[in-house]
Design an enzyme around this catalytic site. Structure first.
Site, short mmCIF file in Angstrom:
data_model
loop_
_atom_site.label_atom_id
_atom_site.label_comp_id
_atom_site.label_asym_id
_atom_site.label_seq_id
_atom_site.Cartn_x
_atom_site.Cartn_y
_atom_site.Cartn_z
N TYR A 1 0.84 -1.22 0.03
CA TYR A 1 0.14 -0.10 -0.02
C TYR A 1 0.82 1.12 -0.02
O TYR A 1 1.78 1.29 0.75
CB TYR A 1 -0.92 0.10 1.18
CG TYR A 1 -0.18 -0.29 2.74
CD1 TYR A 1 0.34 0.98 3.22
CD2 TYR A 1 -0.29 -1.40 3.21
CE1 TYR A 1 0.65 0.86 4.37
CE2 TYR A 1 0.25 -1.73 4.37
CZ TYR A 1 0.97 -0.33 5.04
OH TYR A 1 1.42 -0.69 6.29
N ASP B 1 -3.51 2.00 10.18
CA ASP B 1 -2.54 1.30 10.76
C ASP B 1 -1.43 1.13 9.69
O ASP B 1 -1.12 0.28 9.09
CB ASP B 1 -3.09 -0.29 11.00
CG ASP B 1 -1.83 -0.97 11.88
OD1 ASP B 1 -0.81 -0.10 12.33
OD2 ASP B 1 -1.75 -2.29 11.85
N ILE B 2 -0.99 2.43 9.34
CA ILE B 2 0.02 2.56 8.29
C ILE B 2 1.44 2.42 8.78
O ILE B 2 2.09 2.93 9.85
CB ILE B 2 -0.07 3.87 7.79
CG1 ILE B 2 -1.25 4.51 7.47
CG2 ILE B 2 1.24 4.14 6.76
CD1 ILE B 2 -2.18 3.57 6.46
N GLU B 3 2.14 1.21 8.45
CA GLU B 3 3.67 0.76 8.76
C GLU B 3 4.72 0.52 7.60
O GLU B 3 5.52 0.12 7.93
CB GLU B 3 3.48 -0.45 9.50
CG GLU B 3 2.44 -0.47 10.83
CD GLU B 3 2.39 -1.57 11.70
OE1 GLU B 3 3.34 -2.36 11.91
OE2 GLU B 3 1.05 -1.83 12.19
N GLY B 4 4.36 1.20 6.73
CA GLY B 4 5.29 1.32 5.65
C GLY B 4 4.76 2.11 4.37
O GLY B 4 3.83 2.57 4.39
#
Length: 304
Positions: free
Chosen positions: A116, A156-159
């Protein structure tokens, strides 16, 4: 139930009325303070059972893990169902049953593993339109979860890249003007500011922020002292405009590399401190699977 207390009753026994009111406030606060992620383990039980447990006020469906940059957004609910064959539409009745209990059901976008990224403001607009039509109050011939209208979207953005999630938040929030409010939540890591969701959170549009106080030793609970956690909490609540903040924790020692707090220690040492801080909203748990194994939410529910 509810309403004003008659003056004659308060004049006779004010202590009784105040005690009853305090009791009512205490018990009403309990049910609304635990959030849990569901969807990433087929052995965690059904969504309906999760909501029927009575332990949660928020259930976050994890994850819409592919979106942006021209990709067709894809839902992944692990072993629960296969969205590619329309196998998840049956969850609609579960979602309705959760919402009938007053539980908010949110769609989480991102996650630790996925594909994403948002490459432009227009990309963010297109993703927001897809989410609106397929998961919120819009219309589509291929809604992955059937006709149920979710209560909002969790970031929940982790990348990938931190860019344009502020645009996405604005577009999603604007849909609230069409009727049902679109609640926004986020799960940043506890070091402030968050490297991935920071720009989105700066919009001030988020209702719930469940900060992940785990896998981050500098700002998580350690050594029997909540000092690091308390300092981070103050940074978050002073730096971000949001309705309430949640203490994000692993529901068992297996759920994260570090940061697990035994339930007795949480209720005796940590919660008494955190509940006295500003904008306290409760506890977020990763995840329902680990909570089923450990019984964590049941153990802490009356203290949250």
């Amino acid at each position: 139930m509810g309403g004003e207390i008659p003056a004659s009753r308060t004049s006779r026994a004010p202590w009784l009325s105040l005690a009853a009111l305090a009791s009512l406030m205490f018990f009403s606060a309990q049910a609304g303070n635990i959030a849990v992620y569901w969807g990433q383990n087929g052995n965690e039980g059904t969504l309906a059972d999760t909501c029927a447990s009575g332990n949660y006020a928020f259930v976050i469906l994890a994850f819409l893990c592919t979106f942006g940059n021209g990709q067709k957004p894809q839902l992944n609910l692990a072993g629960h169902c296969d969205p590619f064959s329309n196998g998840c539409t049956g969850l609609s009745s579960d979602i309705h049953s959760c919402q009938a209990k007053g539980i908010k059901v949110l769609l989480s976008i991102g996650g630790a593993a996925g594909s994403y990224i948002l490459t432009s403001q227009e990309d963010a607009r297109q993703v927001s339109t897809f989410i609106w039509n397929n998961y919120l109050g819009g219309h589509s011939s291929s809604r992955p979860l059937g006709d149920a209208v979710l209560d909002g979207v969790d970031f929940d953005i982790e990348g990938g890249s931190p860019d344009h999630y502020d645009d996405l938040a604005r577009y999603l929030s604007a849909y609230s003007s069409r009727g049902k409010k679109v609640h926004l939540s986020a799960a940043p890591q506890c070091p402030y500011p968050d490297a991935w969701a920071g720009k989105a959170l700066d919009t001030g549009l988020f209702d719930y922020v469940w900060v992940q106080y785990y896998n981050n030793p500098p700002c998580q609970y350690s050594g029997g002292k909540p000092t690091n956690l308390e300092d981070a909490w103050k940074q978050w609540t002073s730096g971000i405009q949001a309705k309430v903040f949640f203490l994000g924790l692993p529901a068992s020692s297996d759920a994260a590399g570090s940061g697990f707090i035994p339930s007795r220690e949480l209720t005796s040492t940590v919660l008494p401190v955190v509940k006295g801080l500003s904008k306290y909203g409760g506890v977020m748990l990763w995840s329902r699977y680990y909570d089923v194994e450990s019984g964590y939410s049941k153990a802490i529910h009356s203290s949250v």
